[in-house]
Design a protein around this motif. Structure first.
Motif: not given
Length: 541
Positions: A402-428
């Motif tokens: 996705i990062q590579n795909q979006l760069s082709k339309i001129g949008l740069d994004i970064s990626i942050e990895l985290m444990p699933p439980a941590t991500l669910r907590d942030l979403m909540f």
């Protein structure tokens, strides 16, 4: 561990006598039928009130029962309730309980155990709805009428329960089949309090024995379980379940090949090309070694946006630019070996939206995506906020794609990895601005997918992690809840079009359930919700 090492190990396996592994495993289990599987995501609670993801649901379903349940074809069946009646207005449900169900033996009871009664149903559902419990599943109790913050759930006698709804809700029985609605004894909560999450007492086919976090969880056969098979044999067949928590999926994969685990669910990108052809079929060299199961899975993988004034995603042109800037067909071909289907029709799988199952709204369109990105104004912001996609390491390949795909339309994004439980907590908590998510259906109806966009379900009330609000959508959702005939499909079609226009999430693909079983595992069937039903499973020599 590199793929080269895995390939070398696979070659080595050709010289291993498979039956020796099985015999060795049988010997160390003292001829007991123990089902072994690995859960890389880990567990934090065995309390059904917190069974909000598949890892927890799988265990909870072994320990507890609900009033009704689904079979492998997703038909509703009696469980703790042997029968029920629904009033003509659809607002009153009367359940008649079995009289042969006992809780697992435990010191919380005066006489080691006791029979399940109607008061247990009242207590369990009220506890789920109680703010103090802080269950992420509290929202499923919202259809039930309340009086002074108490649910209108009444025990008429020990074997009869009545539930009163605010208004007709055609899928209410399906709600009661969710693991959140498992029935528990009051005594266990009174004795163990918060520790109940590590000392569960239920009525399910297996009983809790031992848990060392991130190491091992052991369940034993419930000798007093109330269900029998069609021939009158007592369930379950297995003597126990052993769950490991190996986080390194390549190591767990090797353990499966050695026969240490009885099944493998889901395919990690690191070894998908070893097992599967480009078309998602098991390679010939493995067909005689393992049982391969592939079936429809009511799970939509998606990217979610937190829609608020504090994020750049309070701008639907930016959201739509990201969506149309992703080539889903190529993503599935090269990253998933076509194990799944590109989500071109919207968030709802086409099988649940038959009137709108031929319109591919989300075809790849980088030219239009660039136009939308410019129109969004994001690129002209003097101090434009950085866009970071939050995900876990299982989906790093998709995130980088996705990062590579979006760069082709001129949008740069970064990626942050985290444990699933941590991500669910942030979403909540509303702290995940841009995240990869999964929505696994709680029951097979489109309304369950739409629930995550209903404005009343913004956390902590429910699973609307995007904080999406749309009055027309809300009105249609409430109308859908009380519609049971073919008219509902027109409502579903309208709601899907609102989501396509507003794009609160970017649907990526509709998943499939993939399982590999050892050849000696019998009776473990697939189902569209990928539930793990071990009641009928056998280990056959």
């Amino acid at each position: 561990m590199t793929n080269n090492k895995l390939i070398y190990f696979l070659i080595l396996l050709n010289f291993i006598n498979f039956s020796c592994n099985k015999n060795y495993k049988t010997e160390i289990n003292n001829n007991k039928q123990i089902f072994h599987y690995n859960q890389p995501a880990g567990l934090y609670s065995l309390d059904p009130a917190f069974a909000r993801d598949q890892a927890h649901i799988w265990v909870v379903q072994q320990l507890f029962n609900t009033l009704v349940s689904f079979d492998d074809s997703l038909n509703l069946l009696p469980s703790l309730a042997k029968s029920w009646e629904i009033s003509h207005d659809g607002c009153r449900y009367i359940f008649h309980l079995r009289d042969n169900v006992f809780f697992h033996n435990d010191k919380c009871f005066e006489n080691e155990t006791r029979k399940l009664i109607a008061d247990d149903v009242v207590y369990s559902l009220q506890r789920l709805a109680d703010e103090k419990t802080a269950s992420p599943g509290r929202w499923v109790m919202s259809p039930i009428s309340t009086n002074n913050n108490n649910l209108s759930v009444k025990a008429i006698n020990d074997s009869t329960v009545v539930i009163y709804l605010k208004k007709p809700f055609t899928s209410f029985l399906s709600i009661l089949a969710m693991p959140y609605c498992s029935i528990i004894p009051r005594e266990a909560i009174q004795m163990y309090g918060e520790s109940f999450s590590h000392h569960p007492i239920g009525t399910g086919p297996f009983v809790f024995k031992y848990w060392k976090k991130d190491v091992k969880l052991l369940l034993a056969k419930n000798e007093n379980y109330f269900e029998f098979d069609s021939l009158g044999n007592k369930l379950p067949y297995l003597d126990g379940v052993s769950i490991s928590f190996i986080k390194d999926k390549q190591v767990a994969f090797m353990d499966f090949l050695l026969g240490d685990f009885d099944f493998l669910s889901g395919i990690d990108p690191s070894f998908k090309d070893i097992l599967f052809t480009d078309n998602g079929e098991l390679k010939p060299e493995f067909k005689n070694k393992y049982i391969f199961q592939k079936s429809i899975f009511l799970n939509t993988e998606y990217l979610g946006f937190l829609i608020s004034d504090d994020t750049p995603f309070n701008n639907k042109e930016l959201r739509k630019a990201i969506s149309l800037g992703i080539d889903r067909i190529s993503m599935m071909k090269y990253l998933r070996n076509n194990l799944g289907y590109p989500a071109l029709y919207g968030f709802i799988p086409p099988i649940l939206n038959p009137l709108d199952s031929s319109n591919k709204y989300l075809n790849y369109d980088p030219h239009y995506a660039k136009q939308l990105l410019i129109a969004s104004g994001y690129m002209d912001m003097p101090n434009k906020p950085k866009i970071t996609l939050l995900t876990n390491d299982t989906y790093i390949d998709i995130a980088e794609y996705i990062q590579n795909q979006l760069s082709k339309i001129g949008l740069d994004i970064s990626i942050e990895l985290m444990p699933p439980a941590t991500l669910r907590d942030l979403m909540f908590k509303g702290q995940a601005q841009f995240f990869r998510g999964s929505w696994i259906a709680d029951y097979p109806d489109a309304e369950n997918y739409f629930a995550i966009f209903f404005s009343n379900n913004i956390p902590p009330k429910g699973p609307n992690y995007t904080h999406f609000k749309n009055n027309t959508f809300d009105e249609l959702y409430l109308s859908l809840l009380k519609t049971s005939n073919a008219d509902k499909y027109e409502i579903i079609k309208q709601m899907n079009k609102i989501l396509i226009e507003e794009m609160p999430v970017v649907p990526l693909y509709y998943d499939v359930s993939i399982r590999l079983l050892q050849p000696y595992v019998k009776g473990l069937n697939t189902n569209p919700m990928n539930n793990l039903n071990l009641k009928y499973t056998k280990i056959v020599n």
